[in-house]
Design a protein around this motif. Sequence first.
Motif, PDB file in Angstrom:
ATOM      1  N   CYS A 231       0.868  -1.193   0.000  1.00  0.00           N
ATOM      2  CA  CYS A 231       0.000   0.000   0.000  1.00  0.00           C
ATOM      3  C   CYS A 231       0.899   1.235   0.000  1.00  0.00           C
ATOM      4  CB  CYS A 231      -0.884   0.008   1.246  1.00  0.00           C
ATOM      5  SG  CYS A 231      -2.149  -1.255   1.189  1.00  0.00           S
ATOM      6  N   PHE A 232       0.757   2.061  -1.044  1.00  0.00           N
ATOM      7  CA  PHE A 232       1.665   3.211  -1.160  1.00  0.00           C
ATOM      8  C   PHE A 232       1.449   4.208  -0.012  1.00  0.00           C
ATOM      9  CE2 PHE A 232      -1.929   4.228  -4.054  1.00  0.00           C
ATOM     10  CZ  PHE A 232      -2.384   5.424  -3.527  1.00  0.00           C
ATOM     11  N   ASP A 233       0.246   4.214   0.577  1.00  0.00           N
ATOM     12  CA  ASP A 233      -0.019   5.214   1.629  1.00  0.00           C
ATOM     13  C   ASP A 233       0.120   4.627   3.031  1.00  0.00           C
ATOM     14  OD1 ASP A 233      -3.686   5.145   1.507  1.00  0.00           O
ATOM     15  OD2 ASP A 233      -2.179   3.574   1.288  1.00  0.00           O
ATOM     16  N   ALA A 234       0.707   3.448   3.128  1.00  0.00           N
ATOM     17  CA  ALA A 234       0.964   2.892   4.471  1.00  0.00           C
ATOM     18  C   ALA A 234       2.360   3.300   4.940  1.00  0.00           C
ATOM     19  CB  ALA A 234       0.841   1.367   4.457  1.00  0.00           C
ATOM     20  N   ALA A 235       3.200   3.710   4.009  1.00  0.00           N
ATOM     21  CA  ALA A 235       4.569   4.117   4.342  1.00  0.00           C
ATOM     22  C   ALA A 235       4.617   5.647   4.441  1.00  0.00           C
ATOM     23  CB  ALA A 235       5.535   3.590   3.273  1.00  0.00           C
ATOM     24  N   PRO A 236       5.635   6.186   5.133  1.00  0.00           N
ATOM     25  CA  PRO A 236       5.634   7.621   5.484  1.00  0.00           C
ATOM     26  C   PRO A 236       5.408   8.590   4.325  1.00  0.00           C
ATOM     27  CG  PRO A 236       7.404   6.485   6.629  1.00  0.00           C
ATOM     28  CD  PRO A 236       6.798   5.483   5.698  1.00  0.00           C
ATOM     29  N   LYS A 237       6.078   8.341   3.185  1.00  0.00           N
ATOM     30  CA  LYS A 237       6.114   9.383   2.140  1.00  0.00           C
ATOM     31  C   LYS A 237       4.729   9.772   1.645  1.00  0.00           C
ATOM     32  CE  LYS A 237       8.540  10.534  -2.175  1.00  0.00           C
ATOM     33  NZ  LYS A 237       9.557  10.049  -3.152  1.00  0.00           N
ATOM     34  N   TYR A 238       3.817   8.780   1.466  1.00  0.00           N
ATOM     35  CA  TYR A 238       2.488   9.111   0.926  1.00  0.00           C
ATOM     36  C   TYR A 238       1.403   8.904   1.978  1.00  0.00           C
ATOM     37  CZ  TYR A 238       5.216   8.739  -3.342  1.00  0.00           C
ATOM     38  OH  TYR A 238       6.192   8.900  -4.312  1.00  0.00           O
ATOM     39  N   ALA A 239       1.817   8.736   3.245  1.00  0.00           N
ATOM     40  CA  ALA A 239       0.819   8.464   4.297  1.00  0.00           C
ATOM     41  C   ALA A 239      -0.254   9.548   4.299  1.00  0.00           C
ATOM     42  CB  ALA A 239       1.505   8.415   5.647  1.00  0.00           C
ATOM     43  N   SER A 240      -1.509   9.122   4.389  1.00  0.00           N
ATOM     44  CA  SER A 240      -2.722   9.958   4.498  1.00  0.00           C
ATOM     45  C   SER A 240      -3.068  10.685   3.208  1.00  0.00           C
ATOM     46  CB  SER A 240      -2.586  10.991   5.630  1.00  0.00           C
ATOM     47  OG  SER A 240      -1.844  12.113   5.169  1.00  0.00           O
TER      48      SER A 240
ATOM     49  N   ALA B  35      -9.261   3.309   4.250  1.00  0.00           N
ATOM     50  CA  ALA B  35      -9.177   2.952   2.826  1.00  0.00           C
ATOM     51  C   ALA B  35      -7.753   3.210   2.347  1.00  0.00           C
ATOM     52  CB  ALA B  35     -10.164   3.782   2.023  1.00  0.00           C
ATOM     53  N   PHE B  36      -6.923   2.170   2.431  1.00  0.00           N
ATOM     54  CA  PHE B  36      -5.564   2.310   1.916  1.00  0.00           C
ATOM     55  C   PHE B  36      -5.585   2.232   0.395  1.00  0.00           C
ATOM     56  CE2 PHE B  36      -3.056   2.397   5.688  1.00  0.00           C
ATOM     57  CZ  PHE B  36      -3.778   1.714   6.646  1.00  0.00           C
ATOM     58  N   GLY B  37      -4.429   2.583  -0.216  1.00  0.00           N
ATOM     59  CA  GLY B  37      -4.323   2.499  -1.669  1.00  0.00           C
ATOM     60  C   GLY B  37      -3.161   1.619  -2.072  1.00  0.00           C
ATOM     61  N   GLY B  38      -3.412   0.698  -2.998  1.00  0.00           N
ATOM     62  CA  GLY B  38      -2.287  -0.102  -3.484  1.00  0.00           C
ATOM     63  C   GLY B  38      -2.711  -1.408  -4.123  1.00  0.00           C
ATOM     64  N   ILE B  39      -1.683  -2.174  -4.469  1.00  0.00           N
ATOM     65  CA  ILE B  39      -1.891  -3.524  -5.013  1.00  0.00           C
ATOM     66  C   ILE B  39      -1.725  -4.451  -3.827  1.00  0.00           C
ATOM     67  CG2 ILE B  39      -1.026  -5.255  -6.635  1.00  0.00           C
ATOM     68  CD1 ILE B  39       0.046  -2.909  -8.350  1.00  0.00           C
ATOM     69  N   LEU B  40      -2.829  -5.021  -3.350  1.00  0.00           N
ATOM     70  CA  LEU B  40      -2.832  -5.643  -2.027  1.00  0.00           C
ATOM     71  C   LEU B  40      -2.236  -7.042  -2.001  1.00  0.00           C
ATOM     72  CD1 LEU B  40      -6.448  -4.735  -0.863  1.00  0.00           C
ATOM     73  CD2 LEU B  40      -4.336  -3.394  -0.623  1.00  0.00           C
ATOM     74  N   ARG B  41      -2.348  -7.770  -3.083  1.00  0.00           N
ATOM     75  CA  ARG B  41      -1.972  -9.177  -3.053  1.00  0.00           C
ATOM     76  C   ARG B  41      -1.192  -9.508  -4.332  1.00  0.00           C
ATOM     77  NH1 ARG B  41      -8.238 -10.004  -1.697  1.00  0.00           N
ATOM     78  NH2 ARG B  41      -8.335  -9.101   0.393  1.00  0.00           N
ATOM     79  N   SER B  42      -1.049 -10.782  -4.626  1.00  0.00           N
ATOM     80  CA  SER B  42      -0.169 -11.189  -5.732  1.00  0.00           C
ATOM     81  C   SER B  42      -0.688 -10.657  -7.066  1.00  0.00           C
ATOM     82  CB  SER B  42      -0.113 -12.720  -5.803  1.00  0.00           C
ATOM     83  OG  SER B  42      -1.428 -13.226  -6.052  1.00  0.00           O
ATOM     84  N   ILE B  43       0.246 -10.462  -8.019  1.00  0.00           N
ATOM     85  CA  ILE B  43      -0.122 -10.028  -9.371  1.00  0.00           C
ATOM     86  C   ILE B  43       0.742 -10.816 -10.342  1.00  0.00           C
ATOM     87  CG2 ILE B  43       1.387  -8.004  -9.045  1.00  0.00           C
ATOM     88  CD1 ILE B  43      -0.330  -6.579 -11.157  1.00  0.00           C
ATOM     89  N   GLU B  44       0.093 -11.464 -11.319  1.00  0.00           N
ATOM     90  CA  GLU B  44       0.776 -12.381 -12.237  1.00  0.00           C
ATOM     91  C   GLU B  44       0.349 -12.107 -13.674  1.00  0.00           C
ATOM     92  OE1 GLU B  44       0.558 -16.344  -9.303  1.00  0.00           O
ATOM     93  OE2 GLU B  44      -0.911 -16.022 -10.895  1.00  0.00           O
ATOM     94  N   ILE B  45       1.269 -12.461 -14.610  1.00  0.00           N
ATOM     95  CA  ILE B  45       0.903 -12.506 -16.031  1.00  0.00           C
ATOM     96  C   ILE B  45       1.024 -13.970 -16.470  1.00  0.00           C
ATOM     97  CG2 ILE B  45       1.574 -11.878 -18.387  1.00  0.00           C
ATOM     98  CD1 ILE B  45       0.773  -9.366 -17.224  1.00  0.00           C
ATOM     99  N   HIS B  46      -0.048 -14.522 -17.031  1.00  0.00           N
ATOM    100  CA  HIS B  46      -0.046 -15.897 -17.536  1.00  0.00           C
ATOM    101  C   HIS B  46      -0.044 -15.861 -19.058  1.00  0.00           C
ATOM    102  CE1 HIS B  46      -1.839 -17.967 -13.743  1.00  0.00           C
ATOM    103  NE2 HIS B  46      -1.319 -16.796 -13.407  1.00  0.00           N
ATOM    104  N   GLU B  47       0.808 -16.669 -19.694  1.00  0.00           N
ATOM    105  CA  GLU B  47       0.729 -16.862 -21.141  1.00  0.00           C
ATOM    106  C   GLU B  47      -0.237 -18.021 -21.383  1.00  0.00           C
ATOM    107  OE1 GLU B  47       4.418 -17.100 -23.246  1.00  0.00           O
ATOM    108  OE2 GLU B  47       5.441 -15.761 -21.825  1.00  0.00           O
ATOM    109  N   LEU B  48      -1.341 -17.744 -22.093  1.00  0.00           N
ATOM    110  CA  LEU B  48      -2.380 -18.765 -22.254  1.00  0.00           C
ATOM    111  C   LEU B  48      -2.155 -19.583 -23.518  1.00  0.00           C
ATOM    112  CD1 LEU B  48      -5.532 -16.679 -21.236  1.00  0.00           C
ATOM    113  CD2 LEU B  48      -4.245 -18.318 -19.833  1.00  0.00           C
ATOM    114  N   PRO B  49      -2.251 -20.912 -23.421  1.00  0.00           N
ATOM    115  CA  PRO B  49      -2.191 -21.758 -24.618  1.00  0.00           C
ATOM    116  C   PRO B  49      -3.499 -21.652 -25.400  1.00  0.00           C
ATOM    117  CG  PRO B  49      -2.546 -23.085 -22.645  1.00  0.00           C
ATOM    118  CD  PRO B  49      -2.405 -21.675 -22.185  1.00  0.00           C
TER     119      PRO B  49
END
Length: 558
Positions: free
Chosen positions: A50-59, A145-159
Amino acid sequence: MNAYPVYEKRTVRDLSGIWDFFFIPKEMMKLDSFTPDGLQYDDFQIVPGCFDAAPKYASQRGTGVYRTFFNLSKSGKCLLRIGGVSLYAKFFVDGVEIGSNPLPYSGFECEFEATEGRHELVVAVSNAFDYKACPLFSSYYDFYAFGGILRSIEIHELPTNYLGRCHVTTLDIEKGRVDLKMEITSDEPQAKVNISFDNKSCETYIVDIKDGISNIVLDVPDFKLWSPESPSMHSVTIDMPTDKITESFGIRKVEVVGNKILINGNEFIARGYNRHESHPEAGSAVPECVMMEDIQILKDLNCNFVRGSHYPQSQMFLDMCDRAGIVVWEETIAWNDDADHLADPAFEKAQLEQLKLMIHNSYNHPSIIMWGFMNETSSEKTESYPLIEKLVKTSKTLDSSRPVTFASARCDNDICFGLVDIISTNVYPGWYGCNHDDERQYEKVKPRLAEVQAIAAKYNKPWIISEIGAAAIYGCRDRMNGPWSEEFQTKLISEVCDFVNESDYKPGLALWQFTDIRTYSSSGHLNRARGFNNKGSLDEYRRPKAACSLVREKFKKT
Ligand code: ADA
């Protein structure tokens, strides 16, 4: 490996790690007008995070723009797969929008075409409150309401021919019989699949594909049932010439019989907590080591139950609950949404979409024994009834194997209890509406619970006290049991536990709440000391308050 399912043949790129980053304050831009053209990234962020959980962008509120690059080994169809964002996001590959997601905390996927070689992925995610862009999170909700990518993120190559999910439904716990519902995308009307359980010998089947779905009923060899006391897990591997998936599942049966919840025919009496995905240093992107810590603490407190308040959960946390034998209530997001929201087609669409995604993503977790939705909505109003009815019907259509419920804060005049399988009530006797100059407010607990029990008993359905508790500031000790003291909180929880342990009918119990969580100082017109909801039995750093030793003892007696 991220959470199940595991895809073992296709090329999967886990994009966790350091991404380029650029923050755009909400005053400068709304997400719906964002394009990544010509952006100069001046920072970096860790994903998940979460970008706003760390000091620089907090709140700060606005749009966090994340960028990374990925390589494809071949041209063709790809899948972007994300465990969840907060609050809402848009996705771009090489500057072209491939998808957007308005649903906070929902795991979701979007397909796109791309050529062999190197590509740019941009995820623009906003934590700005914008009902039109994101109707499922309002600024008065009592959790940050935090902001960010909360969990895993993947790219799959589909057959060319590929598998989606394989949902496993228990049909017969005596035989270990299960129904496999396989999602197969193929240009053929049939598919040849090798199916094996628990990595043992596999059998080959030719399955018909209708509307992208194939069903097959099989008996699991050497099966063991899943139960809270003995959480045995199985895996099933579906192996096609072009794709292969392994799903984790458990064999168990959930029933509501009269006012009891049965798991494999044995009465289940919930004893546990409401848990938010929240940590003061990680926001809503709770690290997996903290999830593991939470699981161990819940078990140490003799808990067998957790309500994932108030939104779809991390799949990794649910994998852990499966293996720990902790039963789960998973629900769609809401917090005291009034009838005006429920009557809004955009809110309804988002609720139904989140419910469908939640069931699709979480279906195979044996620990989840009920689906919930819309915490503390206006279920006493006739205008709310149609959406609650739709959510119940949709849940039953997508999953007839699990009961449904919602947590009502209007139990005295709720008109929707007839729609659900389990009556769940949020009540705060001894805390809200009290004169805390008199420290014996906790004496209000038992009479109020007796009143609520009488309401629930009219329906002859299982009753869960889905929220009850009081706040305590960690370290606040007071021989006078004053409000906000650990002593008062412990005394009130003791009254609650004595009621449920002494009552002839044993209701389920989910205390509010597991840990303190960041919220706002005036959430929903409620005062929140230090901007936190302080009703945790542990503080936000998982430091136990006095209530923990009481809960450990009282929950042992169930
Ligand atoms: C409500 C709500 C919780 C929390 C709680 C409280 O029941 O569902 O999210 O806000 O009250 O602490 O007041």
